[in-house]
Design a protein around this motif. Structure first.
Motif, short mmCIF file in Angstrom:
data_model
loop_
_atom_site.label_atom_id
_atom_site.label_comp_id
_atom_site.label_asym_id
_atom_site.label_seq_id
_atom_site.Cartn_x
_atom_site.Cartn_y
_atom_site.Cartn_z
N GLY A 37 -1.10 1.68 -11.16
CA GLY A 37 -1.39 2.28 -9.86
C GLY A 37 -1.91 3.69 -9.93
O GLY A 37 -2.14 4.27 -11.00
N ARG A 38 -2.07 4.26 -8.77
CA ARG A 38 -2.66 5.58 -8.60
C ARG A 38 -1.99 6.64 -9.48
O ARG A 38 -2.65 7.40 -10.16
CB ARG A 38 -2.57 5.96 -7.12
N LYS A 39 -0.66 6.68 -9.47
CA LYS A 39 0.03 7.73 -10.23
C LYS A 39 -0.07 7.50 -11.73
O LYS A 39 -0.03 8.46 -12.49
CB LYS A 39 1.47 7.85 -9.78
N CYS A 40 -0.23 6.28 -12.18
CA CYS A 40 -0.43 6.02 -13.61
C CYS A 40 -1.82 6.48 -14.03
O CYS A 40 -2.00 7.09 -15.07
CB CYS A 40 -0.26 4.54 -13.91
N LEU A 64 0.84 -1.20 0.00
CA LEU A 64 0.00 0.00 0.00
C LEU A 64 0.87 1.25 0.00
O LEU A 64 0.64 2.18 -0.77
CB LEU A 64 -0.93 0.01 1.21
N LYS A 65 1.89 1.27 0.85
CA LYS A 65 2.81 2.41 0.91
C LYS A 65 3.49 2.62 -0.45
O LYS A 65 3.57 3.76 -0.94
CB LYS A 65 3.87 2.17 1.99
N LEU A 66 3.94 1.54 -1.06
CA LEU A 66 4.58 1.66 -2.37
C LEU A 66 3.61 2.19 -3.41
O LEU A 66 3.98 3.01 -4.25
CB LEU A 66 5.15 0.31 -2.81
N SER A 67 2.37 1.74 -3.36
CA SER A 67 1.39 2.18 -4.35
C SER A 67 1.15 3.69 -4.28
O SER A 67 0.81 4.32 -5.28
CB SER A 67 0.07 1.43 -4.19
N LYS A 68 1.34 4.27 -3.12
CA LYS A 68 1.14 5.71 -2.94
C LYS A 68 2.37 6.52 -3.33
O LYS A 68 2.25 7.70 -3.62
CB LYS A 68 0.77 6.01 -1.49
N THR A 69 3.55 5.89 -3.32
CA THR A 69 4.78 6.66 -3.53
C THR A 69 5.48 6.37 -4.85
O THR A 69 6.25 7.20 -5.32
CB THR A 69 5.78 6.39 -2.39
N MET A 70 5.24 5.22 -5.45
CA MET A 70 5.94 4.86 -6.69
C MET A 70 5.42 5.66 -7.87
O MET A 70 4.21 5.81 -8.05
CB MET A 70 5.78 3.37 -7.00
N GLU A 71 6.34 6.16 -8.68
CA GLU A 71 5.96 6.84 -9.91
C GLU A 71 5.51 5.81 -10.94
O GLU A 71 5.88 4.64 -10.86
CB GLU A 71 7.15 7.63 -10.47
#
Length: 85
Positions: free
Chosen positions: A71-74, A15-22
């Motif tokens: 993910g979110r940023k994509c 979850l943490k990675l999904s919020k921070t990974m570009e």
């Protein structure tokens, strides 16, 4: 390299990675044991990440690689482009 040792910590870490990974970024980390591999695909799919690879280590741990493809940023990037058109 980050080491994850329980299913609960694995889910929190993904979850943490999904919020921070570009978008397009990949990350490698270790699972303390191979039994945790079964929890990885559902956790990555839940947060829009992709499980890419797993390599066993002599100490019984497993090094895994995940990538942010959906993910979110994509998704945010696609929405921004669509609004500008």
């Amino acid at each position: 390299m980050q080491t994850v040792s329980s299913k609960g910590n694995l889910v929190k870490y993904v979850l943490k990675l999904s919020k921070t990974m570009e978008c397009g970024e990949s990350v490698e980390f270790r699972l303390s044991n191979a039994a945790l591999l079964s929890a990885l695909p559902p956790a990555t799919m839940k947060y829009g990440l992709s499980f890419i690879d797993a390599v066993g280590n002599p100490d019984g741990s497993v090094t895994v690689k995940i990538e942010n493809r959906f993910g979110r940023k994509c998704v945010e990037g696609k929405n921004v482009k669509e609004r500008r058109s």
